[in-house]
Write a protein that holds these residues in place. Structure first.
Motif: not given
Length: 671
Positions: A342-348, A375-381, A383-391
């Motif tokens: 997830d490093f690339e998404l984390f970096s954003q 999330a819109e830029l990466n075509h994901i929900k 809520s999914s990104l929020e859960k990733k951020k918490i993790f």
């Protein structure tokens, strides 16, 4: 080991092994200087101060420097947090001499304490050379030195002179509007805050601006306050991994903090974000409050329910050397290992790029886009990104906990504890988490048990079950404000009675009838070279402005015209001379209490506390709230209880409407 080994202050104890013959500020140290006719070096700092540590390492740990200081001077170390009175007097002197101030604060004085020279941080050679020159001049031409000290002393005393109008003129609300319009010229409309760096959070500024925008329906101002709060929460100045704010940002985008975490900042910022959440329901603000209070409870709370002062800016790096920010920063290889795929998404999200780079390959986590946009830029929900951020934050926290932690200043200060207490109360109002109220009540009882003497005075400090310093005005004003806030959520009148008791003590031992203001130190304490009246709001509001607000509110609860007179007189003597609004925001907030929009609400009946919680969940900064579930002798509530009914008494300008039982109607009239 010098005399500081006998002290309890962590800052003083840090210097106990210096070769400098340090002494603490006390009667014996000052008497020794007079007896020897020696110049005094007064060096002031605090435990979390980075440049204080630097100067200690470069100079005060050096035997060559110590020899110069020990030979000709009486050397006194002062913890500015324990002795804000001493710090205030000598800060004025340095600001007169060099037009700026800060810490470490270093002053050389005559044997009687009157300053002759001063500054902030000095390198070793400059420090030694200056001390040598001062001693030489004092020996060869003492009259010249004494003459300068006298003139400087006059300048220090002149700063305490406040023109006293003694008039009954009312507060002109249009003056506030003009001041805010002037203030807007300083706004940073890209990153929030003021258009300068470093950037301090200055929570009271935004408390006032939020209230002003709300009451005046100024949407542009409201948007600016929200921009500021969002950018601060996104910035590296907020520790998204573990919660809590650092003291300030060294840059204009809230990115790289001066990494110390101070209790007083976090208490005020919790109150600010709680109020902003009530008004906006912005989940980011809720997240900031929850994370910050979790950090405070975990890292800054002792077993007796008192709050510690601060975490240091410095911590041990991988080479086992103290380094500013070492505990908080990250390098890319480490992040890639921790975050994985997830490093690339984390970096954003956290800008592991040129925007988030600090120095030497170190990154301070900072956001500049919402999760929705990413999330819109990466075509994901979302809520999914929020859960990733918490993790991500959880695993970064676990990894970071293995590092060497910043040093802890484990003394408790009464004023700062009260600020944090009120933060927990304000969070309880906004989020209705009962644990916040429980912690607030526990801390209030800690203050009563350990910091309030049987003679009626507060103490300023507490450590190792000892309190040694008589309280200052800042202790009284913030404890009074905190106890009033406890009443607002419990309707337990004991908190108002305790607030009144402390107010009456303050009027007896701090109030100066001639100036119309409260002195910073009690009339029972030994006088310094100059009295100090704290009137300018800073990172912490001025103790006089806080007392002004306390007196206003208590005057309503107790129908006390003298309280109101003192409050109004202070305000009138300040408001006409404001040039820099940011230095008087709490006074301006008090001035809003005199607007036509200010109201009082009494709730009397069996359901009073239930409706109290509902009222507190709204943002009503213009409402003084009171209530009781039974007959009350509180003057504001007297004769208002009617059995088997819950009635609302809405008042304005000391005129009350007919009692009403319709809650929605009351809410409509409050908005």
């Amino acid at each position: 080991m010098n005399q500081l080994s006998q002290e309890t202050s962590p800052y003083l104890l840090q210097h106990a092994n210096n070769p400098v013959h340090w002494k603490a500020w006390n009667a014996n140290s000052l008497a020794e200087a007079k007896e020897k006719n020696s110049l005094i070096i007064i060096s002031i700092g605090y435990s979390a101060c980075h440049w204080c540590h630097v100067m200690e390492h470069e100079s005060f740990e050096d035997q060559e420097v110590a020899d110069v200081m020990n030979k000709n001077f009486v050397n006194i170390k002062v913890d500015r947090e324990e002795r804000p009175d001493v710090d205030a007097v000598y800060m004025k002197a340095v600001q007169i001499m060099i037009r700026r101030g800060g810490w470490p604060l270093n002053v050389v004085t005559l044997p009687d304490g009157r300053p002759i020279w001063g500054g902030t941080y000095f390198r070793k050679e400059e420090w030694m050379q200056t001390l040598g020159q001062l001693q030489e001049v004092y020996q060869s031409n003492p009259d010249k030195v004494i003459d300068y000290a006298e003139r400087l002393h006059e300048g220090i005393q002149s700063l305490n002179i406040i023109e006293n109008l003694k008039s009954g003129t009312s507060v002109n609300q249009e003056d506030l509007t003009l001041l805010v319009e002037k203030w807007k010229e300083e706004f940073d409309l890209e990153f929030g805050g003021m258009s300068r760096s470093p950037k301090f959070m200055m929570p009271n500024n935004y408390q006032f601006l939020l209230r002003f925008a709300f009451q005046k329906k100024d949407m542009n101002l409201f948007d600016f306050v929200n921009l500021t709060l969002t950018r601060m929460a996104y910035g590296g100045v907020f520790d998204t991994v573990d919660g809590g704010f650092s003291r300030y940002s060294v840059d204009n985008k809230w990115h790289v903090p001066h990494f110390e975490k101070m209790l007083y900042d976090n208490g005020q910022l919790v109150s600010l974000y709680s109020d902003a959440y009530k008004l906006t329901q912005n989940p980011l603000y809720k997240e900031v409050v929850i994370k910050t209070l979790s950090f405070v409870e975990r890292e800054l709370m002792n077993a007796e329910n008192g709050f510690y002062c601060a975490l240091d800016a410095d911590s041990l790096n991988t080479e086992n050397h103290l380094e500013e920010g070492a505990f908080y920063v990250w390098k890319i290889p480490e992040l890639k290992t921790i975050i994985g795929d997830d490093f690339e998404l984390f970096s954003q999200v956290f800008n592991i790029n040129t925007f988030g780079l600090w120095e030497d390959g170190n990154y301070v986590l900072i956001q500049n886009k919402s999760l929705k946009d990413i999330a819109e830029l990466n075509h994901i929900k979302v809520s999914s990104l929020e859960k990733k951020k918490i993790f991500w934050e959880k695993i970064l926290y676990l990894k970071r906990e293995k590092r060497s932690k910043p040093r802890l200043d484990d003394k408790c200060l009464t004023s700062w504890n009260a600020i944090m207490l009120k933060g927990f109360v304000d969070a309880y109002k906004a989020l209705e988490d009962k644990n916040y109220l429980k912690l607030a009540l526990q801390n209030a009882n800690f203050i009563i048990k350990n910091l309030w003497s049987s003679e009626g005075n507060l103490y300023h400090n507490y450590k190792n079950k000892k309190s040694t310093i008589n309280g200052y005005l800042e202790d009284y004003c913030f404890v009074i404000a905190a106890f009033i806030s406890l009443y607002e959520v419990t309707f337990d009148e004991k908190w108002l009675q305790k607030a009144k008791q402390l107010t009456d003590y303050s009027l007896e031992h701090f109030y100066d009838e001639t100036s119309g203001f409260f002195a910073f130190t009690s009339n029972l304490d030994e006088a310094l070279i100059s009295s100090h009246f704290e009137t300018e709001d800073n990172v912490i509001p001025a103790s006089n402005s806080v007392m002004g607000k306390n007196l206003f509110q208590l005057s309503i609860y107790f129908n006390n015209s003298y309280y109101e007179k003192v409050s109004q007189r202070m305000l009138q003597n300040i408001i006409s001379f404001i040039e820099y609004p940011s230095a008087y925001s709490n006074w301006m907030d008090l001035a809003l209490n005199y607007s036509e929009q200010n109201k009082e609400l009494a709730i009397c009946g069996d359901s009073a506390l239930e409706y109290c919680h509902k009222i507190n969940s709204f943002y009503f900064p213009n409402v003084v709230l009171a209530g009781a579930k039974k007959v009350s002798n509180l003057p504001f509530l007297k004769d208002r209880f009617v059995a088997d009914q819950t009635l609302f008494y809405l008042c304005q300008n000391k005129t009350c409407q007919t009692p009403d039982s319709d809650f929605q109607e009351i809410i409509t009239n409050l908005i």
